[in-house]
Design an enzyme around this catalytic site. Structure first.
Site, PDB file in Angstrom:
ATOM      1  N   THR A 119       0.874  -0.812   0.155  1.00 14.09           N
ATOM      2  CA  THR A 119       0.123   0.137  -0.429  1.00 14.09           C
ATOM      3  C   THR A 119       0.491   0.921  -0.348  1.00 14.09           C
ATOM      4  OG1 THR A 119      -1.503  -1.194   1.363  1.00 14.09           O
ATOM      5  CG2 THR A 119      -1.874   1.326   1.178  1.00 14.09           C
ATOM      6  N   GLU A 146      -6.532 -10.255   7.207  1.00 20.53           N
ATOM      7  CA  GLU A 146      -5.366 -11.332   7.467  1.00 20.53           C
ATOM      8  C   GLU A 146      -6.513 -12.457   7.654  1.00 20.53           C
ATOM      9  OE1 GLU A 146      -2.910  -9.709  10.057  1.00 20.53           O
ATOM     10  OE2 GLU A 146      -2.530  -7.512   9.642  1.00 20.53           O
ATOM     11  N   LYS A 198      -7.190   1.785  -3.720  1.00 17.94           N
ATOM     12  CA  LYS A 198      -6.916   1.462  -2.405  1.00 17.94           C
ATOM     13  C   LYS A 198      -7.083   1.987  -1.261  1.00 17.94           C
ATOM     14  CE  LYS A 198      -4.670  -2.132   0.129  1.00 17.94           C
ATOM     15  NZ  LYS A 198      -4.824  -3.048   1.073  1.00 17.94           N
ATOM     16  N   ASN A 202     -10.158   1.339   1.805  1.00 20.12           N
ATOM     17  CA  ASN A 202     -10.285   0.814   3.234  1.00 20.12           C
ATOM     18  C   ASN A 202     -10.803   2.117   4.361  1.00 20.12           C
ATOM     19  OD1 ASN A 202      -8.341  -1.649   2.899  1.00 20.12           O
ATOM     20  ND2 ASN A 202      -6.708  -1.178   3.252  1.00 20.12           N
ATOM     21  N   PRO A 246     -19.795  -4.165  16.766  1.00 19.87           N
ATOM     22  CA  PRO A 246     -18.824  -3.262  17.339  1.00 19.87           C
ATOM     23  C   PRO A 246     -17.870  -4.343  17.929  1.00 19.87           C
ATOM     24  CG  PRO A 246     -21.652  -3.338  18.218  1.00 19.87           C
ATOM     25  CD  PRO A 246     -21.383  -4.704  17.285  1.00 19.87           C
ATOM     26  N   CYS A 254      -3.726  -2.635   8.085  1.00 18.12           N
ATOM     27  CA  CYS A 254      -3.859  -1.949   6.651  1.00 18.12           C
ATOM     28  C   CYS A 254      -4.777  -0.579   7.737  1.00 18.12           C
ATOM     29  CB  CYS A 254      -5.085  -2.196   5.801  1.00 18.12           C
ATOM     30  SG  CYS A 254      -3.799  -4.212   5.201  1.00 18.12           S
ATOM     31  N   ASP A 258      -3.775   2.878   6.891  1.00 14.89           N
ATOM     32  CA  ASP A 258      -3.929   3.581   5.962  1.00 14.89           C
ATOM     33  C   ASP A 258      -4.801   4.420   5.311  1.00 14.89           C
ATOM     34  OD1 ASP A 258      -2.731   1.412   4.585  1.00 14.89           O
ATOM     35  OD2 ASP A 258      -4.352   0.552   3.576  1.00 14.89           O
TER      36      ASP A 258
END
Length: 389
Positions: A119, A146, A198, A202, A246, A254, A258
Site C-alpha cells: 500500500t 489477514e 486502495k 480501506n 462492534p 491496514c 491507510d
C-alpha cells in the site's frame, strides 16, 4: 511463466501461492525460518487456504533468501509486497523497504515488469518511475483480509491494475487464472487512480467500523440494547447486515495506517469526514477505557491481543492503546495470548495458564468472545454482539 515474489507476509505469500498454481514462482524473503517452513510445505502464517495449498505439494513455488537465485530464472513479472508502515513523525508511509526492493528488482531483473502490491500514497508510482527513470513499475492494489488472504485471492471482489496496457492486462489475467471465480471484474486504470482506490476502500471500511462503534457507544451510554438497534438498521438493504459487529476500535495492519495516509493526502483538500474517521477511532478507545476504569478494577486481563478470531497477528491492534490508558491509571494489566511464549511482552505480564489468568483478574477484556471464557462471563467486558469478525 517465471515470476519472482518479494516479501512473504500475508500479501506476498498469498499472491505467491495463487500464481504458483500455473507459473514457476521464486519467492524472496529475508527470514530463513519462513523460507524453511514454506519449502517444507508449511505456512509461517495462520491462513487455512495457504496451509492447505502448501501442504498438497502441487505448487511450483520455491522460497529463498538468495537474491541471485530469486531473480536467476529471468522473471517476466516481479511482484513486491514489502511493508510500508505509517510513520507518525514524518506523517507519511515509510517506503524505505519498498524502495530497497524496487532497486533490487530494477537491477536483478532489467527486463521484468515490476508490480507493487504494497500500500502506497496516492501519486507514488508516478513519482517512483520518474525517480528511477523507468516505466516498468506498476501498482496493483490488494484487497485481502489477514487470515483469509488466499481465500480473498481465490474469490476476488475485483482485480485492479494501475496501467492501461497489454502488460497490465496480462498480469490481471494471471491473477484471474489462479482464482476460483471466473467472472471477476478486471479494471485497468492509471496508477494514481488505482492508488486512490486502495486508500478510499480501506477508509470506507474504517468508516463503517467507526459508525457501528459509535452506535454502540450511544447504546451503552443510554442503557439500550445494541443488537436490537443494529438488527433494525442493518435490515435496510442499502446498509446491509455485514461488517457491523462492534469492537474496541479498528486496528490491524491496514486500516490504521491507510486512514492516516488518506488524511495526509487530504492535507490541501477540504474535508470533514476523513478526519472524523481517524478521530472517531481514538474516541472509541478512550470510551472503552473509561467504561472499564469506572468499575475500579484491581487487575485487568486481556484475553487475546489478536483482535480477530482465527488470526495470529496483533499488529496495531486497538487493544494496545486501551491497555496503555488503563495502566496509566495505575491498574495492573496482564495478558493471555498463547502466540506469545515469553513471560513478559512490552512490559506487560503474560499469563498463559488460562485457569490462573481467570482467577487472578477482576475483569477480562475480550474484543471477540470465545468458548474458553464463557465460564467467567460475569467478569468479561466485550462489545461483541454477533460473535464474528
Amino acid at each position: 511463466m517465471n515470476i519472482t515474489v518479494v516479501g512473504l507476509g500475508y500479501v506476498g505469500l498469498s499472491n505467491a501461492v495463487l500464481l504458483a498454481q500455473h507459473n514457476n514462482v521464486r519467492a524472496l524473503e529475508i527470514v530463513q525460518a519462513k523460507v524453511d517452513l514454506i519449502n517444507q510445505g508449511q505456512s509461517p502464517i495462520k491462513d487455512q487456504e495457504i496451509e492447505g495449498f502448501l501442504a498438497n505439494g502441487k505448487l511450483q513455488l520455491e522460497a529463498t533468501i538468495d537474491k541471485d537465485y530469486a531473480y536467476g530464472h529471468q522473471p517476466e513479472f516481479v511482484v513486491i509486497a514489502a511493508p510500508t508502515d505509517y510513520d507518525d513523525e514524518s506523517d507519511r508511509f515509510n517506503t524505505e523497504a519498498l524502495e530497497s526492493a524496487l532497486e533490487d528488482a530494477l537491477s536483478y531483473a532489467p527486463e521484468a515488469t515490476i508490480i507493487i502490491k504494497s500500500t502506497i500514497p496516492v501519486g507514488y508510482t508516478k513519482r517512483i518511475n520518474e525517480k528511477y527513470q523507468t516505466d516498468r513499475i506498476i501498482f496493483s492494489p490488494e484487497f485481502l483480509r489477514e487470515g483469509k488472504a488466499l481465500y480473498d485471492n481465490l474469490h476476488p471482489s475485483r482485480i485492479i491494475v494501475g496501467e492501461v496496457s497489454e502488460r497490465a492486462q496480462k498480469f490481471a489475467e494471471l491473477m484471474k487464472e489462479g482464482a476460483v471465480d471466473p467472472s471477476v471484474d478486471i479494471l485497468l486504470m492509471p496508477s494514481t487512480e488505482a492508488e486512490a482506490v486502495k486508500l478510499f476502500s480501506n477508509t470506507y471500511l474504517a468508516l463503517r467500523v467507526s459508525y457501528f462503534n459509535e452506535l454502540d457507544t450511544y447504546a451503552e451510554t443510554k442503557g439500550l440494547d445494541t443488537k436490537s438497534i443494529i438488527d433494525g438498521v442493518s435490515l435496510d438493504p442499502r446498509i446491509g447486515d455485514y461488517y457491523n459487529n462492534p469492537s474496541f476500535g479498528y486496528g490491524g495492519y491496514c486500516l490504521p495506517k491507510d486512514t492516516k495516509q488518506m488524511l495526509t493526502n487530504y492535507k490541501d483538500v477540504p474535508n470533514n469526514l476523513i478526519r472524523a474517521i481517524v478521530e472517531s477511532n481514538v474516541t472509541r478507545k478512550e470510551f472503552i477505557s473509561s467504561q472499564i476504569l469506572k468499575h475500579e478494577p484491581k487487575v485487568i486481563g486481556i484475553h487475546r491481543l489478536t483482535m480477530k478470531t482465527d488470526s495470529d497477528n496483533f499488529r496495531q491492534a486497538a487493544i494496545f492503546d486501551i491497555m496503555k490508558q488503563i495502566r496509566a491509571e495505575g491498574v495492573e494489566v496482564v495478558i493471555y495470548e498463547p502466540t506469545i511464549k515469553e513471560e513478559n511482552f512490552e512490559g506487560y505480564r503474560v499469563v498463559n495458564d488460562l485457569a490462573t489468568f481467570k482467577s487472578m483478574t477482576s475483569s477480562i477484556l475480550a474484543n471477540r468472545i470465545s468458548e474458553d471464557i464463557q465460564d467467567v462471563s460475569h467478569k468479561v467486558y466485550t462489545r461483541d454482539v454477533y460473535n464474528n469478525n
